[in-house]
Design an enzyme around this catalytic site. Structure first.
Site, PDB file in Angstrom:
ATOM      1  N   VAL A 133      38.033  43.603  47.412  1.00  0.00           N
ATOM      2  CA  VAL A 133      39.475  43.412  47.266  1.00  0.00           C
ATOM      3  C   VAL A 133      39.590  42.193  46.358  1.00  0.00           C
ATOM      4  CG1 VAL A 133      41.637  42.868  48.444  1.00  0.00           C
ATOM      5  CG2 VAL A 133      40.001  44.432  49.507  1.00  0.00           C
ATOM      6  N   PRO A 134      39.966  42.392  45.104  1.00  0.00           N
ATOM      7  CA  PRO A 134      39.745  41.395  44.043  1.00  0.00           C
ATOM      8  C   PRO A 134      40.661  40.164  44.063  1.00  0.00           C
ATOM      9  CG  PRO A 134      40.894  43.279  43.151  1.00  0.00           C
ATOM     10  CD  PRO A 134      40.574  43.617  44.580  1.00  0.00           C
ATOM     11  N   CYS A 135      40.443  39.300  45.047  1.00  0.00           N
ATOM     12  CA  CYS A 135      41.208  38.061  45.112  1.00  0.00           C
ATOM     13  C   CYS A 135      40.879  37.143  43.932  1.00  0.00           C
ATOM     14  CB  CYS A 135      40.954  37.349  46.440  1.00  0.00           C
ATOM     15  SG  CYS A 135      39.217  37.128  46.847  1.00  0.00           S
ATOM     16  N   HIS A 136      39.727  37.350  43.304  1.00  0.00           N
ATOM     17  CA  HIS A 136      39.324  36.536  42.164  1.00  0.00           C
ATOM     18  C   HIS A 136      40.164  36.821  40.917  1.00  0.00           C
ATOM     19  CE1 HIS A 136      37.004  40.265  42.238  1.00  0.00           C
ATOM     20  NE2 HIS A 136      36.986  40.196  40.920  1.00  0.00           N
ATOM     21  N   ARG A 137      41.035  37.805  40.976  1.00  0.00           N
ATOM     22  CA  ARG A 137      41.896  38.131  39.829  1.00  0.00           C
ATOM     23  C   ARG A 137      43.247  37.423  39.895  1.00  0.00           C
ATOM     24  NH1 ARG A 137      40.527  44.568  40.053  1.00  0.00           N
ATOM     25  NH2 ARG A 137      38.348  44.334  39.456  1.00  0.00           N
TER      26      ARG A 137
END
Length: 149
Positions: A133-137
């Site tokens: 779940v791309p929280c790094h985006r």
């Protein structure tokens, strides 16, 4: 966070260190890097199940993504450990396309909670499925990294 009582776990070594994986009967419910903030204490008590099909698939896909052999993840996910608000934020994270970013403000607007930017930031920080779940985006409004754990 509350996890399903039948949660099991395993780990895999990656070029970025050990990754801890957790699965419930509904799908992958956790992926944390060793030493990551918000690593659940329950991880120590969940049974080891390295042959669990979801955990085996997740370990394989983590390796492939980190080696650049696969663009993203194709896994059944269980986001039910979070509050309804957190789940809405995590679902919004899944809608950020690969190669793109969003601000916390835009993320808050996308879930209809434009005034809840700080709460959205807290939910992003509690994401139990880092990388998947791309929280790094998610970036600050000025494009900066703001508190990414």
């Amino acid at each position: 966070m509350r996890f399903h009582p039948s949660t099991v776990q395993s780990s895999t070594d990656t070029p970025l260190g050990t990754v801890w994986l957790a699965a419930s009967p509904l799908g992958l419910c956790g992926l944390w890097f060793d030493g990551q903030r918000h690593l659940p204490s329950a991880l120590q008590t969940w049974p080891q199940a390295p042959e669990h099909p979801v955990l085996r698939q997740a370990a394989q896909q983590v390796q492939q993504v980190l080696r650049g052999e696969q663009a993203g993840f194709d896994l059944a996910l269980d986001l039910g450990g979070g509050t309804p608000f957190q789940q809405a934020v995590w679902q919004a994270l899944l809608r950020i396309p690969r190669g793109q970013t969003a601000s916390y403000v835009a993320l808050a607007r996308s879930i209809g909670k434009a005034q809840a930017v700080r709460a959205v930031g807290a939910a992003v920080g509690r994401n139990p499925l880092g990388v998947v779940v791309p929280c790094h985006r998610v970036l600050g409004s000025d494009g900066s990294l703001t508190g990414y754990a």
